[in-house]
Design an enzyme around this catalytic site. Structure first.
Site, PDB file in Angstrom:
ATOM      1  N   HIS A   1      -7.218  -1.011   5.623  1.00 26.88           N
ATOM      2  CA  HIS A   1      -6.141  -0.186   6.208  1.00 26.88           C
ATOM      3  C   HIS A   1      -5.960   1.057   5.347  1.00 26.88           C
ATOM      4  O   HIS A   1      -5.862   2.180   5.856  1.00 26.88           O
ATOM      5  CB  HIS A   1      -4.863  -1.003   6.297  1.00 26.88           C
TER       6      HIS A   1
ATOM      7  N   HIS B   1       1.532   3.866   2.081  1.00 28.67           N
ATOM      8  CA  HIS B   1       2.122   4.605   3.207  1.00 28.67           C
ATOM      9  C   HIS B   1       3.645   4.694   3.068  1.00 28.67           C
ATOM     10  O   HIS B   1       4.285   3.792   2.545  1.00 28.67           O
ATOM     11  CB  HIS B   1       1.734   3.953   4.535  1.00 28.67           C
TER      12      HIS B   1
ATOM     13  N   HIS C   1       4.724  -5.398   9.819  1.00 32.36           N
ATOM     14  CA  HIS C   1       5.317  -4.852  11.047  1.00 32.36           C
ATOM     15  C   HIS C   1       5.356  -5.927  12.126  1.00 32.36           C
ATOM     16  O   HIS C   1       4.559  -6.863  12.110  1.00 32.36           O
ATOM     17  CB  HIS C   1       4.488  -3.674  11.596  1.00 32.36           C
TER      18      HIS C   1
ATOM     19  N   ASP D   1      -0.118  -4.107   5.989  1.00 34.33           N
ATOM     20  CA  ASP D   1      -0.693  -3.592   7.239  1.00 34.33           C
ATOM     21  C   ASP D   1      -2.162  -3.987   7.391  1.00 34.33           C
ATOM     22  O   ASP D   1      -2.932  -3.306   8.082  1.00 34.33           O
ATOM     23  CB  ASP D   1      -0.565  -2.064   7.295  1.00 34.33           C
TER      24      ASP D   1
ATOM     25  N   HIS E   1       0.853  -1.198   0.000  1.00 38.31           N
ATOM     26  CA  HIS E   1       0.000   0.000   0.000  1.00 38.31           C
ATOM     27  C   HIS E   1       0.884   1.241   0.000  1.00 38.31           C
ATOM     28  O   HIS E   1       2.108   1.141  -0.015  1.00 38.31           O
ATOM     29  CB  HIS E   1      -0.983  -0.021   1.177  1.00 38.31           C
TER      30      HIS E   1
ATOM     31  N   ASP F   1       6.203   4.407   4.914  1.00 34.73           N
ATOM     32  CA  ASP F   1       7.143   3.410   5.447  1.00 34.73           C
ATOM     33  C   ASP F   1       7.079   2.097   4.651  1.00 34.73           C
ATOM     34  O   ASP F   1       7.713   1.107   5.008  1.00 34.73           O
ATOM     35  CB  ASP F   1       6.887   3.147   6.938  1.00 34.73           C
ATOM     36  N   HIS F   2       6.321   2.106   3.582  1.00 33.91           N
ATOM     37  CA  HIS F   2       6.281   0.947   2.678  1.00 33.91           C
ATOM     38  C   HIS F   2       6.832   1.290   1.294  1.00 33.91           C
ATOM     39  O   HIS F   2       7.341   0.431   0.605  1.00 33.91           O
ATOM     40  CB  HIS F   2       4.836   0.405   2.586  1.00 33.91           C
TER      41      HIS F   2
HETATM   42 ZN   LIG Z   1       3.094   0.238   7.866  1.00 34.18          ZN
HETATM   43 ZN   LIG Z   2       0.212   1.417   6.472  1.00 33.22          ZN
END
Ligand SMILES: [Zn+2]
Ligand SMILES: [Zn+2]
Length: 263
Positions: free
Chosen positions: A115, A58, A175, A135, A56, A60-61
């Site tokens: 998410h 975000h 995570h 996530d 996805h 941090d991905h």
């Molecule tokens: Zn994440």
């Molecule tokens: Zn996320």
């Protein structure tokens, strides 16, 4: 299929993955935020990263995409509707699309909103399946819906897709949150002895070699798969007195998600 799980040790507690064809050494990096770490693992093992899969949008991905593309020329794959939020996306994925890595690996794209609304999970087409959950599903928990998601969609994804997969499906989340999630399970269902035993086992686990759960195990320890459990419902009615004695599973899921947001 080789699955290399990479613990980043960063503040977000990200796991990255390299999914590798053992015959050709071609690899797909899943959510390689710490792309330098992914590159160094691939180099050590003699693998070539040819694709990047973002579960996805975000940061941090996707934050490692640019660096990894520069270093390897890898193609970027993500949900078909993520084009606007993921720069340089090469391939948009639809539900049912198959992603090939090298000669031997095939992964099925699942469209799993909740998410965020542009989230995919990847299911390996192997005898013993593996699911890369981003996530959406964590060990003993689920993703929040605070940044672009919808709890109702997340429930539907769980109800109509994830809960129907084979019980022996191995779960590879984006995570590492297992201990805290197990504490939430025990807060909601103090008598869950499986969760209590597991918490003692994983609290100090080596994150270079962490527990890999299965869907069967998640159904025992993940509150969000236990929506008809009488103890969970009874406890929920203390927090939400208006909740009927026999609430539908969607309502239970939504109330649990709401509680978890402020827990
Ligand atoms: Zn994440
Ligand atoms: Zn996320």
């Amino acid at each position: 299929m080789i699955v290399e799980q990479i613990w980043t040790g960063n503040d977000f507690r990200n796991f990255h993955y390299l999914v590798v064809c053992p015959e050709t050494g071609e690899a797909m990096a899943i959510d390689p935020y710490d792309y330098a770490l992914c590159l160094s693992v691939a180099k050590d093992k003699g693998w070539d990263i040819t694709q990047i899969l973002n579960t996805h949008e975000h940061f941090d991905h996707i934050g490692g995409n640019e660096g990894l593309v520069k270093a390897t020329g890898a193609k970027v794959l993500a949900h078909k509707n993520a084009k606007r939020s993921i720069k340089g996306m090469d391939r948009g994925l639809d539900a049912g699309d198959v992603i090939r890595v090298g000669r031997t690996v095939e992964l099925l794209a699942l469209d799993t909103p909740g998410h965020t609304m542009c989230h995919v999970c990847l299911l390996s087409k192997t005898e013993s399946p593996s699911l890369f959950t981003g996530d959406t599903l964590f060990n003993a928990g689920v993703g929040h819906c605070k940044y672009g998601g919808h709890p109702r969609e997340l429930f539907r994804t769980f109800e109509s897709q994830l809960s129907k997969l084979d019980d022996n499906t191995a779960i590879y989340p984006g995570h590492e949150y297992i201990s805290n999630n197990l504490r939430f399970t025990l807060d909601r269902e103090p008598g869950n002895t499986r969760a209590a035993t597991l918490l003692a086992e994983v609290e100090d686990q080596d994150l270079q070699n962490p527990l890999i759960s299965t869907l069967a195990l998640e159904k025992e320890i993940n509150t969000f798969f236990r929506l008809q459990n009488p103890n969970i419902i009874a406890n929920l009615r203390e927090s939400f007195p208006d909740l009927p004695e026999d609430p539908d599973v969607e309502t239970v899921f939504l109330k649990l998600r709401e509680l978890r947001d402020s827990w």
